[in-house]
Design a protein around this motif. Structure first.
Motif, PDB file in Angstrom:
ATOM      1  N   THR A 174       0.830  -1.215   0.000  1.00 42.59           N
ATOM      2  CA  THR A 174       0.000   0.000   0.000  1.00 42.59           C
ATOM      3  C   THR A 174       0.860   1.259   0.000  1.00 42.59           C
ATOM      4  OG1 THR A 174      -0.171   0.098   2.423  1.00 42.59           O
ATOM      5  CG2 THR A 174      -1.843  -1.188   1.246  1.00 42.59           C
ATOM      6  N   TYR A 190      -4.268   0.286  -6.278  1.00 37.99           N
ATOM      7  CA  TYR A 190      -5.479  -0.513  -6.490  1.00 37.99           C
ATOM      8  C   TYR A 190      -5.109  -1.902  -6.999  1.00 37.99           C
ATOM      9  CZ  TYR A 190      -9.929  -2.102  -8.391  1.00 37.99           C
ATOM     10  OH  TYR A 190     -11.045  -2.847  -8.675  1.00 37.99           O
ATOM     11  N   SER A 193      -3.862  -3.910  -4.140  1.00 35.49           N
ATOM     12  CA  SER A 193      -4.944  -4.275  -3.216  1.00 35.49           C
ATOM     13  C   SER A 193      -5.669  -5.525  -3.695  1.00 35.49           C
ATOM     14  CB  SER A 193      -5.931  -3.113  -3.064  1.00 35.49           C
ATOM     15  OG  SER A 193      -6.721  -2.945  -4.236  1.00 35.49           O
ATOM     16  N   PRO A 197      -1.069  -7.997  -0.246  1.00 38.44           N
ATOM     17  CA  PRO A 197      -0.856  -6.887   0.692  1.00 38.44           C
ATOM     18  C   PRO A 197       0.606  -6.643   1.015  1.00 38.44           C
ATOM     19  CG  PRO A 197      -1.601  -8.830   1.870  1.00 38.44           C
ATOM     20  CD  PRO A 197      -1.686  -9.165   0.402  1.00 38.44           C
TER      21      PRO A 197
END
Length: 280
Positions: A174, A190, A193, A197
């Motif tokens: 992220t 995105y 995701s 992770p």
């Protein structure tokens, strides 16, 4: 580079111009420390980049800060240069009709700036490069980094290569950043995701020239071979994942394409190159 960094460099540029117009301070007085490190960066990397992509325009000035043909001139102008390199307006340099700087070349300018200002560089940097557009011969590269990296290194080494002994790295996906471009960063975040992770890497073995690292992504482990080079006070590993299908990326890729497929003409190639830089 973040928006705050861009503003920071513009502010430095403005401050520099004010100082330069009101005083006769030399580059030595503006940057009184870390010349030795900065000269290494300049002579080994930055000078070549400037000669290839800047000097055709910035060598003809008889006076002023726009002439970059020497170390001292570059040193005096680096704040303004950084502001122009990361400009989001028509003041960007090199201009749109010239040979643009690659992300790696921009990082060399940052290294030079950081050396002059005693700014500590990150200990462990991972840069990935993906490729887009359907025509293989005309595909374009997109590079990014990660801000959230945890690592374990062997700091009790006598030979620099042994910093890799039992080394591990965990990357929070992220924290991805794509060249300071908010839209590209959001789109890539995105994708991650949907994909994984975190990315975990474990050094399995290494020699002076090669390292084998097992990466875990999306619940799948694969071994990747890296070439090793030692540059100044930095260990650099270059490798590639030849096919991201090895990590079962298709469903994440399909979801990613529904959001921003138009930006890459519905094609992102399966191979990814990875560069790891470890400061010694």
């Amino acid at each position: 580079m973040s928006f705050n960094k861009i503003i920071f460099f513009f502010s430095l540029s403005t401050l520099y111009l004010l100082i330069n117009s009101c005083t006769s301070e030399s580059a030595e007085e503006l940057y009184v420390s870390n010349d030795a490190t900065a000269k290494i960066v300049y002579n080994s990397k930055l000078k070549t980049i400037i000669n290839n992509k800047c000097i055709s325009c910035h060598d003809y000035h008889l006076e002023g800060t726009n002439r970059y043909n020497t170390y001292e001139k570059t040193k005096s102008a680096i704040s303004e240069m950084m502001a122009r390199i990361y400009s989001t307006s028509n003041t960007i340099m090199p201009p749109a009709d010239a040979s643009i700087l690659t992300p790696e070349e921009k990082l060399v300018f940052e290294d030079f700036y950081n050396a002059l200002n005693n700014i500590e560089t990150e200990k462990f940097v991972v840069t990935w490069t993906a490729y887009k557009f359907p025509d293989f011969n005309n595909r374009a590269s997109v590079s990014g980094t990660f801000g959230g990296i945890d690592y374990i290194l062997n700091n009790e080494y006598s030979n620099p290569i042994d910093i890799l002994e039992n080394a591990t790295v965990t990357i929070n996906t992220t924290s991805v950043n794509v060249g300071g471009n908010d839209e590209k960063t959001q789109n890539t975040a995105y994708f991650f995701s949907l994909f994984t992770p975190e990315i975990v890497g474990i050094v399995n073995s290494y020699t002076v020239q090669k390292a084998l690292i097992t990466f875990s992504m999306n619940g799948i482990e694969q071994q990747v071979e890296f070439d090793i080079t030692l540059e100044e006070n930095k260990l650099i590993l270059n490798g590639s994942v030849p096919d991201m299908n090895l990590f079962n990326w298709q469903s994440a890729y399909d979801g990613f394409a529904t959001v921003c497929g138009e930006y890459h003409q519905q094609k992102v190639w399966e191979d990814i190159t990875v560069k790891i830089e470890i400061s010694l």
